[in-house]
Design a protein around this motif. Structure first.
Motif, mmCIF file in Angstrom:
data_model
loop_
_atom_site.group_PDB
_atom_site.id
_atom_site.type_symbol
_atom_site.label_atom_id
_atom_site.label_comp_id
_atom_site.label_asym_id
_atom_site.label_seq_id
_atom_site.Cartn_x
_atom_site.Cartn_y
_atom_site.Cartn_z
ATOM 1 N N ALA A 60 5.417 0.924 -5.782
ATOM 2 C CA ALA A 60 4.726 0.832 -4.489
ATOM 3 C C ALA A 60 3.427 0.038 -4.640
ATOM 4 O O ALA A 60 3.114 -0.831 -3.822
ATOM 5 N N LEU A 63 4.156 -3.672 -4.876
ATOM 6 C CA LEU A 63 4.464 -4.279 -3.578
ATOM 7 C C LEU A 63 3.205 -4.488 -2.738
ATOM 8 O O LEU A 63 3.058 -5.518 -2.072
ATOM 9 N N VAL A 64 2.288 -3.526 -2.784
ATOM 10 C CA VAL A 64 1.046 -3.636 -2.014
ATOM 11 C C VAL A 64 0.200 -4.787 -2.539
ATOM 12 O O VAL A 64 -0.345 -5.588 -1.767
ATOM 13 N N GLN A 67 1.007 -8.271 -1.253
ATOM 14 C CA GLN A 67 0.663 -8.615 0.128
ATOM 15 C C GLN A 67 -0.832 -8.530 0.420
ATOM 16 O O GLN A 67 -1.321 -9.236 1.313
ATOM 17 N N ARG A 87 1.143 6.258 0.054
ATOM 18 C CA ARG A 87 -0.058 5.811 0.753
ATOM 19 C C ARG A 87 -1.012 5.307 -0.311
ATOM 20 O O ARG A 87 -1.356 6.021 -1.250
ATOM 21 N N VAL A 100 -2.752 1.339 2.936
ATOM 22 C CA VAL A 100 -1.471 0.662 3.110
ATOM 23 C C VAL A 100 -0.377 1.700 2.901
ATOM 24 O O VAL A 100 -0.419 2.482 1.938
ATOM 25 N N SER A 101 0.590 1.727 3.809
ATOM 26 C CA SER A 101 1.721 2.647 3.696
ATOM 27 C C SER A 101 2.944 1.896 3.191
ATOM 28 O O SER A 101 3.218 0.774 3.629
ATOM 29 N N VAL A 102 3.679 2.523 2.285
ATOM 30 C CA VAL A 102 4.914 1.945 1.764
ATOM 31 C C VAL A 102 6.037 2.937 2.040
ATOM 32 O O VAL A 102 5.997 4.078 1.574
ATOM 33 N N SER A 108 9.389 -1.204 3.348
ATOM 34 C CA SER A 108 8.387 -1.881 4.192
ATOM 35 C C SER A 108 6.970 -1.496 3.775
ATOM 36 O O SER A 108 6.697 -0.365 3.398
ATOM 37 N N VAL A 109 6.078 -2.492 3.842
ATOM 38 C CA VAL A 109 4.673 -2.332 3.470
ATOM 39 C C VAL A 109 3.859 -2.653 4.703
ATOM 40 O O VAL A 109 4.009 -3.715 5.307
ATOM 41 N N ARG A 110 2.954 -1.700 5.104
ATOM 42 C CA ARG A 110 2.213 -1.893 6.334
ATOM 43 C C ARG A 110 0.792 -1.389 6.177
ATOM 44 O O ARG A 110 0.552 -0.302 5.678
ATOM 45 N N ARG A 111 -0.156 -2.224 6.583
ATOM 46 C CA ARG A 111 -1.563 -1.825 6.544
ATOM 47 C C ARG A 111 -1.863 -0.947 7.738
ATOM 48 O O ARG A 111 -1.470 -1.228 8.867
#
Length: 112
Positions: A60, A63-64, A67, A87, A100-102, A108-111
């Motif tokens: 995780a 991946l963060v 991005q 998280r 950032v959530s994974v 999916s990776v999302r801020r």
């Protein structure tokens, strides 16, 4: 010695006669057990279809970092969109803290 041999023979005969009477019940039990194990195997293969794309905390974080530039302050397992996930708390080069959530299931990776 002879008494021990007689006891073993007698025990063998008793068990053999019991098995002949209960053979049908034993057969039904074995059939039921085989069916149950096939059912369990089917369930585990269905669950195998939902394998996680992100299998560890380190994955995780990797991946963060791809991005979002910055320093990782903390990473922990968490629920993301109702799924298992991570998280990650980050510190940007401008000094801003963000999360950032994974999603471990989808990757999916999302801020936040």
């Amino acid at each position: 010695m002879k008494l021990g041999s007689i006891l073993i023979l007698a025990t063998t005969l008793v068990i053999g006669s019991l098995l002949s009477f209960t053979g049908q019940a034993a057969s039904a039990y074995l059939t039921s057990a085989a069916t149950s194990s096939m059912s369990i195997a089917g369930q585990s293969s269905k669950q195998g279809n939902r394998q996680l794309k992100v299998k560890s905390r380190d994955h995780a974080i990797q991946l963060v970092r791809r991005q979002y530039p910055g320093k990782v302050l903390k990473a922990q397992s968490s629920q993301v969109n109702g799924h298992q996930g991570y998280r990650v708390k980050m510190l940007s080069s401008q000094g801003v803290v963000f999360y950032v959530s994974v999603d471990a299931q989808t990757g999916s990776v999302r801020r936040n």
